[in-house]
Motif scaffolding. Structure first.
Motif, PDB file in Angstrom:
ATOM      1  N   HIS A 123      -3.660   6.402   7.946  1.00  0.00           N
ATOM      2  CA  HIS A 123      -2.381   5.777   8.313  1.00  0.00           C
ATOM      3  C   HIS A 123      -1.280   6.739   7.833  1.00  0.00           C
ATOM      4  O   HIS A 123      -1.472   7.453   6.845  1.00  0.00           O
ATOM      5  CB  HIS A 123      -2.284   4.439   7.579  1.00  0.00           C
ATOM      6  CG  HIS A 123      -1.118   3.595   7.942  1.00  0.00           C
ATOM      7  ND1 HIS A 123       0.130   3.763   7.384  1.00  0.00           N
ATOM      8  CD2 HIS A 123      -1.000   2.555   8.794  1.00  0.00           C
ATOM      9  CE1 HIS A 123       0.963   2.856   7.884  1.00  0.00           C
ATOM     10  NE2 HIS A 123       0.304   2.111   8.746  1.00  0.00           N
ATOM     11  N   ASP A 143      -7.429   4.035   0.192  1.00  0.00           N
ATOM     12  CA  ASP A 143      -6.479   3.154   0.866  1.00  0.00           C
ATOM     13  C   ASP A 143      -7.279   1.971   1.406  1.00  0.00           C
ATOM     14  O   ASP A 143      -7.979   2.081   2.408  1.00  0.00           O
ATOM     15  CB  ASP A 143      -5.787   3.934   2.003  1.00  0.00           C
ATOM     16  CG  ASP A 143      -4.972   3.028   2.917  1.00  0.00           C
ATOM     17  OD1 ASP A 143      -4.979   1.802   2.718  1.00  0.00           O
ATOM     18  OD2 ASP A 143      -4.336   3.567   3.858  1.00  0.00           O
ATOM     19  N   ALA A 190      -5.991  -0.938   2.444  1.00  0.00           N
ATOM     20  CA  ALA A 190      -5.076  -1.885   3.100  1.00  0.00           C
ATOM     21  C   ALA A 190      -5.809  -2.790   4.086  1.00  0.00           C
ATOM     22  O   ALA A 190      -5.573  -3.999   4.131  1.00  0.00           O
ATOM     23  CB  ALA A 190      -3.954  -1.128   3.811  1.00  0.00           C
ATOM     24  N   GLN A 191      -6.700  -2.215   4.882  1.00  0.00           N
ATOM     25  CA  GLN A 191      -7.435  -3.022   5.858  1.00  0.00           C
ATOM     26  C   GLN A 191      -8.691  -3.632   5.263  1.00  0.00           C
ATOM     27  O   GLN A 191      -9.120  -4.721   5.658  1.00  0.00           O
ATOM     28  CB  GLN A 191      -7.833  -2.159   7.069  1.00  0.00           C
ATOM     29  CG  GLN A 191      -6.666  -1.680   7.905  1.00  0.00           C
ATOM     30  CD  GLN A 191      -5.912  -2.828   8.562  1.00  0.00           C
ATOM     31  OE1 GLN A 191      -6.490  -3.844   8.912  1.00  0.00           O
ATOM     32  NE2 GLN A 191      -4.615  -2.666   8.721  1.00  0.00           N
ATOM     33  N   ASN A 209      -7.214   1.363  10.453  1.00  0.00           N
ATOM     34  CA  ASN A 209      -6.495   0.285  11.141  1.00  0.00           C
ATOM     35  C   ASN A 209      -6.460   0.472  12.644  1.00  0.00           C
ATOM     36  O   ASN A 209      -6.279  -0.489  13.387  1.00  0.00           O
ATOM     37  CB  ASN A 209      -5.055   0.170  10.605  1.00  0.00           C
ATOM     38  CG  ASN A 209      -4.243   1.399  10.890  1.00  0.00           C
ATOM     39  OD1 ASN A 209      -4.670   2.519  10.608  1.00  0.00           O
ATOM     40  ND2 ASN A 209      -3.068   1.225  11.456  1.00  0.00           N
ATOM     41  N   THR A 266       0.828  -1.203   0.000  1.00  0.00           N
ATOM     42  CA  THR A 266       0.000   0.000   0.000  1.00  0.00           C
ATOM     43  C   THR A 266       0.866   1.258   0.000  1.00  0.00           C
ATOM     44  O   THR A 266       0.617   2.213  -0.735  1.00  0.00           O
ATOM     45  CB  THR A 266      -0.903   0.009   1.254  1.00  0.00           C
ATOM     46  OG1 THR A 266      -1.603  -1.236   1.312  1.00  0.00           O
ATOM     47  CG2 THR A 266      -1.878   1.157   1.239  1.00  0.00           C
ATOM     48  N   THR A 267       1.881   1.251   0.851  1.00  0.00           N
ATOM     49  CA  THR A 267       2.749   2.425   0.993  1.00  0.00           C
ATOM     50  C   THR A 267       3.345   2.814  -0.347  1.00  0.00           C
ATOM     51  O   THR A 267       3.310   3.990  -0.743  1.00  0.00           O
ATOM     52  CB  THR A 267       3.881   2.125   2.009  1.00  0.00           C
ATOM     53  OG1 THR A 267       3.280   1.711   3.231  1.00  0.00           O
ATOM     54  CG2 THR A 267       4.768   3.324   2.235  1.00  0.00           C
ATOM     55  N   SER A 326      -2.320  -4.097   0.215  1.00  0.00           N
ATOM     56  CA  SER A 326      -1.122  -4.913   0.474  1.00  0.00           C
ATOM     57  C   SER A 326      -1.487  -6.388   0.519  1.00  0.00           C
ATOM     58  O   SER A 326      -2.443  -6.767   1.207  1.00  0.00           O
ATOM     59  CB  SER A 326      -0.518  -4.555   1.835  1.00  0.00           C
ATOM     60  OG  SER A 326      -0.168  -3.196   1.895  1.00  0.00           O
ATOM     61  N   SER A 369       1.079   6.336   6.072  1.00  0.00           N
ATOM     62  CA  SER A 369       1.417   6.155   4.651  1.00  0.00           C
ATOM     63  C   SER A 369       0.445   6.872   3.723  1.00  0.00           C
ATOM     64  O   SER A 369       0.724   6.989   2.527  1.00  0.00           O
ATOM     65  CB  SER A 369       1.496   4.668   4.299  1.00  0.00           C
ATOM     66  OG  SER A 369       0.259   4.065   4.531  1.00  0.00           O
ATOM     67  N   HIS A 412       0.120  -8.778   2.046  1.00  0.00           N
ATOM     68  CA  HIS A 412       0.397  -9.450   3.325  1.00  0.00           C
ATOM     69  C   HIS A 412      -0.725  -9.309   4.338  1.00  0.00           C
ATOM     70  O   HIS A 412      -0.785 -10.065   5.303  1.00  0.00           O
ATOM     71  CB  HIS A 412       1.718  -8.957   3.918  1.00  0.00           C
ATOM     72  CG  HIS A 412       1.680  -7.557   4.456  1.00  0.00           C
ATOM     73  ND1 HIS A 412       1.432  -7.294   5.774  1.00  0.00           N
ATOM     74  CD2 HIS A 412       1.853  -6.356   3.854  1.00  0.00           C
ATOM     75  CE1 HIS A 412       1.463  -5.981   5.959  1.00  0.00           C
ATOM     76  NE2 HIS A 412       1.714  -5.387   4.805  1.00  0.00           N
ATOM     77  N   LYS A 413      -1.603  -8.339   4.151  1.00  0.00           N
ATOM     78  CA  LYS A 413      -2.720  -8.183   5.096  1.00  0.00           C
ATOM     79  C   LYS A 413      -3.913  -9.038   4.673  1.00  0.00           C
ATOM     80  O   LYS A 413      -4.949  -9.045   5.330  1.00  0.00           O
ATOM     81  CB  LYS A 413      -3.140  -6.712   5.180  1.00  0.00           C
ATOM     82  CG  LYS A 413      -2.076  -5.848   5.849  1.00  0.00           C
ATOM     83  CD  LYS A 413      -2.602  -4.478   6.126  1.00  0.00           C
ATOM     84  CE  LYS A 413      -1.503  -3.481   6.380  1.00  0.00           C
ATOM     85  NZ  LYS A 413      -1.014  -3.495   7.762  1.00  0.00           N
TER      86      LYS A 413
HETATM   87  N1  PMP Z   1      -2.961   1.967   5.286  1.00  0.00           N
HETATM   88  C1  PMP Z   1      -3.516   1.292   6.292  1.00  0.00           C
HETATM   89  C2  PMP Z   1      -4.926   1.611   6.696  1.00  0.00           C
HETATM   90  C3  PMP Z   1      -2.796   0.320   6.966  1.00  0.00           C
HETATM   91  O1  PMP Z   1      -3.358  -0.347   7.983  1.00  0.00           O
HETATM   92  C4  PMP Z   1      -1.465   0.043   6.566  1.00  0.00           C
HETATM   93  C5  PMP Z   1      -0.635  -0.994   7.297  1.00  0.00           C
HETATM   94  N2  PMP Z   1      -0.786  -1.013   8.668  1.00  0.00           N
HETATM   95  C6  PMP Z   1      -0.944   0.757   5.495  1.00  0.00           C
HETATM   96  C7  PMP Z   1      -1.721   1.707   4.878  1.00  0.00           C
HETATM   97  C8  PMP Z   1       0.445   0.513   4.989  1.00  0.00           C
HETATM   98  O2  PMP Z   1       0.537  -0.780   4.477  1.00  0.00           O
HETATM   99  P1  PMP Z   1       1.955  -1.410   4.099  1.00  0.00           P
HETATM  100  O3  PMP Z   1       2.829  -1.231   5.302  1.00  0.00           O
HETATM  101  O4  PMP Z   1       1.648  -2.840   3.805  1.00  0.00           O
HETATM  102  O5  PMP Z   1       2.464  -0.677   2.914  1.00  0.00           O
END
Ligand code: PMP
Length: 419
Positions: free
Chosen positions: A135, A212, A214-215, A187, A106-107, A235, A137, A237-238
């Motif tokens: 987040h 975003d 990611a979650q 998150n 995601t980042t 991402s 990021s 991995h999540k």
């Molecule tokens: N956005 C959210 C809402 C997240 O929870 C996270 C990871 N905790 C990220 C972005 C960043 O994801 P990553 O570290 O896998 O790039």
């Protein structure tokens, strides 16, 4: 039996969690002699055996660099890599496969948009809107861009339960607003934002929106055409996949109009010292040797998701979240942080007078993995005037019995640490 307990019993008929758990080898182990209880899923999920097997199979049977090789192994690896792009395209319902760009996560996906789309389209005096619950990021890349371009970052406020103030959002929009970047699911608070509504408001003003996710990806089925988002980042991995691979979705016309993010091999069409021309989308944004192994294993994760009943899982996770929240609320001194009406299976809390790190370390001795601190959302913590929370985040392989162990631990921690 309470109402919540009886619902869980009913749900377990539809959803066989013990059978599911067998797919995740890491869950079978003990920590300090106690059954491992993994409640840090918002940080990263565990991986099913099929994902682990896909990695081992790639390295033991067909490891090769892709796209440029004329030999057997390269052909096999290229095909497997390209197949995953198609799988992701189908999984999130994009219009065409080229709209899927593989990133590190995601980042990197957000940084790609800020660097490429942002540098081309943001100018002095322009405004970008994000929210309080982003987040880091989805904050810092926009701050860097705003600093470079002398643009302004505006922030949607939240209320006491951790919901976005939509009226305030509309007030923030001005003729200078050029971009909106918003988190789908928080998150640290668990709040699920009304992103479809935000996107439709933004589009009335012709403002593109990045989501975003990611979650969100691990908890609900996302369809980008239905959301009508312009960009979406997530991402692997999540969502049961390996680390080091993520996805940027973008509408093809937007991606085609964007300059490259990084220069190197694969992203070019031809190179000379006089002039370099770029490859087409998505390759234009995938410079260098990609993360072949992890992309292929991520494909196995998507295959696994496709075998699951997403509706039953969502209901089950919701029950876990409600059960944990209700139990925590009964413990003296515990305060939940983030109690939005629309919530995913993330429960954040603080305990009066107790340092969150101490509680986390105590729970760890019981085999319970939780996360403590600001969860890379410092502005959220500032808003609630706390340094951090204890966060438990569930995925469909967690159980009510595991929550009982955690609750017991929190009770003991509260009593023991206060002495
Ligand atoms: N956005 C959210 C809402 C997240 O929870 C996270 C990871 N905790 C990220 C972005 C960043 O994801 P990553 O570290 O896998 O790039």
């Amino acid at each position: 039996m309470t109402a919540i307990e009886s619902t869980l019993v009913k749900l377990s008929v539809d959803f066989d969690v013990q059978k599911i758990r067998k797919d995740f080898p890491v869950l079978a182990q003990k920590a300090y002699g106690k059954p491992l209880i993994y409640f840090d899923n918002a940080a990263t999920s565990q991986k099913p055996q099929v994902v682990i097997d896909a990695l081992v199979k790639y390295y033991s049977e067909y490891n090769a660099n892709i796209h440029r090789g004329v030999h057997y192994l390269s052909g096999k690896a290229s095909q497997a890599y390209d197949d995953v792009r198609k799988k992701v395209h189908e999984f999130i319902g994009s219009k065409v496969e080229q709209e899927i760009i593989f990133t590190r996560g995601t980042t990197e996906a957000i940084n790609l948009i800020a660097s490429s789309w942002g540098r081309k389209n943001i100018f002095e005096g322009d405004e970008i809107i994000i929210s309080t619950m982003e987040h880091h990021s989805n904050i810092v890349p926009w701050q860097l861009l705003c600093e470079e371009k002398k643009a302004k970052l505006k922030v949607i406020p939240i209320n006491d339960v951790g919901e976005l103030l939509l009226d305030e959002f509309e007030k923030l929009i001005s003729p200078k607003t050029k971009f909106i970047a918003i988190v789908h699911t928080s998150n640290s608070l668990g709040t699920i934002n009304p992103v479809k509504k935000i996107i439709s408001i933004a589009h009335k003003h012709n403002i593109p929106v990045l989501v975003d996710a990611a979650q969100a990806m691990a908890h609900e089925k996302i369809n980008v055409m239905d959301l009508d988002c312009d960009f979406l980042a997530f991402s692997g991995h999540k969502m049961l996949g390996p680390t080091g691979v993520g996805v940027l979705y973008g509408k093809l016309s937007l991606l085609e109009a964007m300059p490259p993010y990084q220069g190197g091999g694969e992203m070019i069409s031809s190179v000379s010292f006089e002039k370099t021309t770029y490859n087409e989308v998505p390759y234009k944004f995938e410079a260098g040797t990609p993360n072949v192994a992890d992309v292929i294993a991520f494909g196995a994760a998507i295959d696994y998701w496709n075998t699951l009943d997403r509706k039953a899982i969502a209901e089950y996770e919701h029950e876990l979240m409600s059960y944990a929240s209700e139990k925590l609320k009964t413990i003296p001194g515990v305060r939940l942080i983030g109690t939005a009406k629309e919530k995913t299976s993330v429960v954040s809390f603080v305990i009066d007078e107790l340092n969150t790190l101490d509680v986390g370390m105590y729970l760890d001795t019981l085999g319970v993995a939780v996360r403590t601190g600001h969860h890379c959302t410092e502005p959220v913590m500032s808003w609630f005037k706390i340094p951090g929370t204890i966060r438990v985040s569930f995925l469909f392989y967690n159980t009510k019995e595991e929550i009982d162990v955690m609750i017991d631990g929190v009770k003991k921690a509260a009593a023991f640490l206060k002495k």
